[in-house]
Design an enzyme around this catalytic site. Structure first.
Site, PDB file in Angstrom:
ATOM      1  N   THR A 131       2.453  -1.634   9.082  1.00  0.00           N
ATOM      2  CA  THR A 131       2.774  -2.601  10.141  1.00  0.00           C
ATOM      3  C   THR A 131       3.009  -4.008   9.617  1.00  0.00           C
ATOM      4  O   THR A 131       3.448  -4.876  10.375  1.00  0.00           O
ATOM      5  CB  THR A 131       1.604  -2.701  11.126  1.00  0.00           C
ATOM      6  OG1 THR A 131       0.460  -3.201  10.415  1.00  0.00           O
ATOM      7  CG2 THR A 131       1.273  -1.353  11.760  1.00  0.00           C
ATOM      8  N   CYS A 189       3.243  -3.131   4.084  1.00  0.00           N
ATOM      9  CA  CYS A 189       2.376  -2.008   4.456  1.00  0.00           C
ATOM     10  C   CYS A 189       2.992  -1.401   5.703  1.00  0.00           C
ATOM     11  O   CYS A 189       4.150  -1.720   6.029  1.00  0.00           O
ATOM     12  CB  CYS A 189       0.911  -2.429   4.622  1.00  0.00           C
ATOM     13  SG  CYS A 189       0.509  -3.456   6.044  1.00  0.00           S
ATOM     14  N   HIS A 234      10.129 -23.233   9.871  1.00  0.00           N
ATOM     15  CA  HIS A 234       9.040 -23.843  10.633  1.00  0.00           C
ATOM     16  C   HIS A 234       7.672 -23.692   9.981  1.00  0.00           C
ATOM     17  O   HIS A 234       6.820 -24.557  10.145  1.00  0.00           O
ATOM     18  CB  HIS A 234       8.974 -23.235  12.045  1.00  0.00           C
ATOM     19  CG  HIS A 234      10.122 -23.626  12.912  1.00  0.00           C
ATOM     20  ND1 HIS A 234      10.123 -23.437  14.284  1.00  0.00           N
ATOM     21  CD2 HIS A 234      11.331 -24.201  12.620  1.00  0.00           C
ATOM     22  CE1 HIS A 234      11.278 -23.871  14.789  1.00  0.00           C
ATOM     23  NE2 HIS A 234      12.023 -24.329  13.804  1.00  0.00           N
ATOM     24  N   ASP A 272       0.863  -1.191   0.000  1.00  0.00           N
ATOM     25  CA  ASP A 272       0.000   0.000   0.000  1.00  0.00           C
ATOM     26  C   ASP A 272       0.902   1.245   0.000  1.00  0.00           C
ATOM     27  O   ASP A 272       2.123   1.136  -0.201  1.00  0.00           O
ATOM     28  CB  ASP A 272      -0.998  -0.035   1.172  1.00  0.00           C
ATOM     29  CG  ASP A 272      -0.345   0.211   2.518  1.00  0.00           C
ATOM     30  OD1 ASP A 272       0.906   0.332   2.588  1.00  0.00           O
ATOM     31  OD2 ASP A 272      -1.083   0.275   3.529  1.00  0.00           O
ATOM     32  N   HIS A 289       7.010 -29.932  11.659  1.00  0.00           N
ATOM     33  CA  HIS A 289       6.459 -28.655  11.189  1.00  0.00           C
ATOM     34  C   HIS A 289       5.421 -28.869  10.081  1.00  0.00           C
ATOM     35  O   HIS A 289       4.448 -28.128   9.994  1.00  0.00           O
ATOM     36  CB  HIS A 289       7.586 -27.733  10.727  1.00  0.00           C
ATOM     37  CG  HIS A 289       8.585 -27.470  11.807  1.00  0.00           C
ATOM     38  ND1 HIS A 289       8.266 -26.824  12.978  1.00  0.00           N
ATOM     39  CD2 HIS A 289       9.894 -27.814  11.912  1.00  0.00           C
ATOM     40  CE1 HIS A 289       9.333 -26.759  13.755  1.00  0.00           C
ATOM     41  NE2 HIS A 289      10.335 -27.352  13.142  1.00  0.00           N
TER      42      HIS A 289
HETATM   43  C1  RB5 Z   1      -1.867   2.746   6.479  1.00  0.00           C
HETATM   44  O1  RB5 Z   1      -1.942   3.942   7.186  1.00  0.00           O
HETATM   45  C2  RB5 Z   1      -1.714   1.569   7.450  1.00  0.00           C
HETATM   46  O2  RB5 Z   1      -2.881   1.398   8.186  1.00  0.00           O
HETATM   47  C3  RB5 Z   1      -1.377   0.306   6.680  1.00  0.00           C
HETATM   48  O3  RB5 Z   1      -0.233   0.507   5.938  1.00  0.00           O
HETATM   49  C4  RB5 Z   1      -1.112  -0.910   7.513  1.00  0.00           C
HETATM   50  O4  RB5 Z   1      -0.239  -0.633   8.568  1.00  0.00           O
HETATM   51  C5  RB5 Z   1      -2.296  -1.663   7.950  1.00  0.00           C
HETATM   52  O5  RB5 Z   1      -2.196  -2.749   8.535  1.00  0.00           O
END
Ligand code: RB5
Length: 150
Positions: A75, A73, A106, A16, A141
Site C-alpha cells: 500500500t 510496499c 508543496h 518489502d 510551503h
Molecule cells: C505486506 O503484505 C503488506 O502489508 C505491506 O506490503 C504493506 O502494504 C504494509 O503497509
C-alpha cells in the site's frame, strides 16, 4: 525538465516482498537511464518486514549519502509511516502523477512511496520521473514544513 536532486549521489531504493518485482524493474530502468542506484533490498519475494528496508533507505537519504529515495510496499503506507519517523525525511505516498508533482512542489518530499499492489509499473515510472524533475515551490510551503517537527 531537469533533475532537481544532487545528481552526483545515487538514488536510494528499498521495498518489502510486495514491492520486490517493481523494485527489480525500477532498478534496471534507472540504471539504463544512467542513474546511480543504491539498493537496500529486499532481494527476493520471500515475506519480510518493511521497516527492515525502509529504515536503511530513509537513513541514507537523511544522512545525504543518497540524493532522494524510492520506497515500495503493498500500500506504501508501511514504508511511508516508517520513513517519516526519521527527522529530515518527508516521505510522500503517491498514486497518480499529479500527486507526485504536488508532493514535490508543496511538501519538498525527499522520498516517494509507491503502492506496488495498486499502481501499474508504467505509472510508477512516470511518477518517479515527475518526482525527480519537479522543484519545491518554497514560500508558504516552507513555512508549513518548518512546523512539522514535534
Ligand atoms: C505486506 O503484505 C503488506 O502489508 C505491506 O506490503 C504493506 O502494504 C504494509 O503497509
Amino acid at each position: 525538465m531537469s533533475f532537481v536532486f544532487d545528481s552526483t549521489k545515487p538514488i536510494a531504493i528499498g521495498c518489502d516482498h510486495a514491492g520486490f518485482a517493481y523494485k527489480t524493474a525500477l532498478v534496471k530502468w534507472l540504471i539504463e537511464k544512467g542513474y546511480q542506484v543504491k539498493d537496500f533490498g529486499t532481494f527476493s519475494a520471500d515475506s519480510v518486514d518493511y521497516p527492515d528496508f525502509a529504515h536503511p533507505t530513509a537513513s541514507s537519504v537523511a544522512k545525504g549519502e543518497t540524493c532522494f529515495g524510492i520506497l515500495l510496499c503493498g500500500t506504501a503506507n508501511g514504508v511511508a509511516i516508517t520513513a517519516n519517523k526519521h527527522p529530515d525525511i518527508r516521505a510522500g505516498l503517491c498514486w497518480q502523477n499529479d500527486v507526485a508533482i504536488v508532493t514535490r512542489q508543496h511538501n519538498n518530499a525527499n522520498i516517494i512511496c509507491i503502492p506496488a499492489r495498486f499502481v501499474a509499473l508504467v505509472l510508477a515510472q512516470q511518477m518517479i520521473e515527475l518526482f525527480m524533475t519537479t522543484a519545491f515551490e518554497g514560500g508558504r510551503h516552507q513555512t508549513r514544513i518548518n512546523k512539522i517537527p514535534c
